[in-house]
Design an enzyme around this catalytic site. Structure first.
Site, PDB file in Angstrom:
ATOM      1  N   GLY A  31       0.801  -1.212   0.000  1.00 59.54           N
ATOM      2  CA  GLY A  31       0.000   0.000   0.000  1.00 59.54           C
ATOM      3  C   GLY A  31       0.838   1.268   0.000  1.00 59.54           C
ATOM      4  N   HIS A  37       3.967   1.210  -8.006  1.00 58.40           N
ATOM      5  CA  HIS A  37       2.906   0.193  -7.864  1.00 58.40           C
ATOM      6  C   HIS A  37       1.964   0.222  -9.076  1.00 58.40           C
ATOM      7  CE1 HIS A  37       3.657   1.129  -3.410  1.00 58.40           C
ATOM      8  NE2 HIS A  37       3.988  -0.149  -3.522  1.00 58.40           N
ATOM      9  N   GLN A  61       7.860  -9.602   7.851  1.00 60.67           N
ATOM     10  CA  GLN A  61       9.058  -9.280   7.073  1.00 60.67           C
ATOM     11  C   GLN A  61       9.833  -8.104   7.670  1.00 60.67           C
ATOM     12  OE1 GLN A  61       6.756  -8.482   3.371  1.00 60.67           O
ATOM     13  NE2 GLN A  61       8.137  -6.764   3.081  1.00 60.67           N
ATOM     14  N   GLN A 148      11.148  -4.601 -10.431  1.00 66.00           N
ATOM     15  CA  GLN A 148      12.612  -4.710 -10.470  1.00 66.00           C
ATOM     16  C   GLN A 148      13.252  -3.833  -9.391  1.00 66.00           C
ATOM     17  OE1 GLN A 148      14.592  -6.710 -11.942  1.00 66.00           O
ATOM     18  NE2 GLN A 148      16.542  -5.673 -11.532  1.00 66.00           N
ATOM     19  N   LYS A 149      12.481  -2.892  -8.842  1.00 66.65           N
ATOM     20  CA  LYS A 149      12.969  -2.065  -7.721  1.00 66.65           C
ATOM     21  C   LYS A 149      13.552  -2.959  -6.620  1.00 66.65           C
ATOM     22  CE  LYS A 149      13.004   1.206  -4.450  1.00 66.65           C
ATOM     23  NZ  LYS A 149      12.490   0.634  -3.257  1.00 66.65           N
ATOM     24  N   SER A 185       9.603   5.200  -4.008  1.00 63.21           N
ATOM     25  CA  SER A 185       9.413   4.261  -2.904  1.00 63.21           C
ATOM     26  C   SER A 185       8.478   4.877  -1.865  1.00 63.21           C
ATOM     27  CB  SER A 185      10.769   3.964  -2.251  1.00 63.21           C
ATOM     28  OG  SER A 185      10.581   3.376  -0.979  1.00 63.21           O
TER      29      SER A 185
HETATM   30  P1  AMP Z   1       5.942  -2.582  -1.703  1.00 60.55           P
HETATM   31  O1  AMP Z   1       4.578  -1.997  -1.517  1.00 60.55           O
HETATM   32  O2  AMP Z   1       7.054  -1.625  -1.454  1.00 60.55           O
HETATM   33  O3  AMP Z   1       6.102  -3.913  -1.030  1.00 60.55           O
HETATM   34  O4  AMP Z   1       6.042  -2.903  -3.259  1.00 60.55           O
HETATM   35  C1  AMP Z   1       5.098  -3.708  -3.905  1.00 60.55           C
HETATM   36  C2  AMP Z   1       5.601  -4.029  -5.282  1.00 60.55           C
HETATM   37  O5  AMP Z   1       5.827  -2.828  -6.009  1.00 60.55           O
HETATM   38  C3  AMP Z   1       6.925  -4.800  -5.278  1.00 60.55           C
HETATM   39  O6  AMP Z   1       6.889  -5.800  -6.286  1.00 60.55           O
HETATM   40  C4  AMP Z   1       7.922  -3.727  -5.609  1.00 60.55           C
HETATM   41  O7  AMP Z   1       9.088  -4.215  -6.243  1.00 60.55           O
HETATM   42  C5  AMP Z   1       7.131  -2.848  -6.552  1.00 60.55           C
HETATM   43  N1  AMP Z   1       7.693  -1.494  -6.589  1.00 60.55           N
HETATM   44  C6  AMP Z   1       7.920  -0.665  -5.539  1.00 60.55           C
HETATM   45  N2  AMP Z   1       8.510   0.464  -5.948  1.00 60.55           N
HETATM   46  C7  AMP Z   1       8.686   0.354  -7.293  1.00 60.55           C
HETATM   47  C8  AMP Z   1       9.271   1.181  -8.302  1.00 60.55           C
HETATM   48  N3  AMP Z   1       9.802   2.363  -8.026  1.00 60.55           N
HETATM   49  N4  AMP Z   1       9.277   0.721  -9.572  1.00 60.55           N
HETATM   50  C9  AMP Z   1       8.755  -0.488  -9.875  1.00 60.55           C
HETATM   51  N5  AMP Z   1       8.185  -1.323  -8.971  1.00 60.55           N
HETATM   52  C10 AMP Z   1       8.154  -0.909  -7.703  1.00 60.55           C
END
Ligand code: AMP
Length: 279
Positions: A31, A37, A61, A148-149, A185
């Site tokens: 979220g 996202h 995690q 890929q982040k 992020s």
């Molecule tokens: P998170 O909410 O941070 O756990 O991210 C959820 C998904 O979004 C994960 O697969 C991350 O790798 C992806 N994600 C987060 N930030 C980015 C970004 N800047 N570019 C591409 N994918 C992202």
């Protein structure tokens, strides 16, 4: 857009979709949605009939001293953004719904979780793989997309899917950046304005490494040393690691004689950020 909070309801909804012959695409997130996202939603939408996004800040995690409690959350805003980007279902469970009191099972991928982020966060990936497996069993997607982040996470999840014979297509979607290069992020919201300026050095050092490689530098050690020099100039940045590895196995590569993943983790102030490029 449907919002589902219960596991049983999500499972039976997905079962119905499957019986109707619908292809389910899945975007797991924690979220506080941003362009990164939403790019995952855009990547999976053309490949499926129904897009399910999960929003769940996964407690297991995070280590006890990490930012689980302060992790940014805004479901109202997320709901709006998800709907605008064409999400059909948000799976938004409570912590108790996912982890019952007597939860005893985890899933662990070896080796590729023991380096890079796994060194400073030794329980992190076990938390990630456990929740991802649970979410896959709840949402029952045909396709799941990850960013890929989180380059190491992408390798770990692909390995788990392969090793456990999950019949699910995994897509890794490109890293989305701000205009100045900083990787988008949810944690960027923690940065002060000075830290925000300093944080760009992570991207700049990756671009520097790319240029060095293109100019013929083959020594990973020399490139890492020069990157460290650049990063050390920023007062608020404390480097955790720079790895130059094979993008699929995460084995260290030196000399650089093939495609490599260059990955960084660093604290900017109190905020831990990661970034990477493939050269
Ligand atoms: P998170 O909410 O941070 O756990 O991210 C959820 C998904 O979004 C994960 O697969 C991350 O790798 C992806 N994600 C987060 N930030 C980015 C970004 N800047 N570019 C591409 N994918 C992202």
């Amino acid at each position: 857009m449907k919002i589902i909070r219960k596991i049983k309801e999500m499972q039976s909804h997905s079962e119905h979709l499957r019986l109707e012959g619908k292809k389910i695409g899945f975007v797991p997130t924690m979220g506080y949605l941003h362009r990164g996202h939403l790019s995952l939603v855009n990547a999976v939408r053309p490949l499926c009939d129904v897009v399910v996004m999960s929003i769940f800040v996964n407690p297991i995690q995070f280590a006890p001293d990490e930012d689980f409690n302060s992790y940014p959350r805004d479901f109202k805003r997320d709901k709006k953004l998800a709907e605008q980007s064409g999400v059909d279902v948000i799976f938004y469970p409570s912590d108790d719904e996912i982890y019952k009191e007597n939860h005893l099972t985890t899933v662990k991928v070896k080796k590729v979780t023991e380096i890079m982020c796994g060194e400073s966060r030794p329980t992190h990936f076990e938390g990630v793989t456990t929740v991802v497996i649970k979410l896959l069993n709840i949402v029952k997607p045909h396709i799941a997309v990850f960013g890929q982040k989180d380059a190491q996470q992408a390798v770990v999840i692909k390995k788990m899917i392969e090793d456990l014979n999950f019949d699910i297509k995994i897509i890794i979607s490109p890293l989305i950046r701000e205009k100045d290069g900083l990787a988008v992020s949810s944690r960027n919201s923690y940065l002060s304005s000075d830290e925000r300026k300093d944080a760009v050095v992570l991207y700049k050092s990756l671009m520097f490494a790319k240029k060095e490689i293109k100019n013929g530098e083959k020594s990973a050690r020399i490139i890492v040393d020069k990157m460290k020099g650049l990063i050390l100039k920023k007062k608020s940045v404390k480097l955790e690691y720079i790895y130059i590895t094979d993008p699929n196995t995460l084995d260290k590569v030196d000399p650089i004689d093939r495609k490599v993943l260059i990955a960084i983790a660093a604290y900017v102030g109190k905020t831990r950020l990661i970034d990477n490029i493939i050269v």
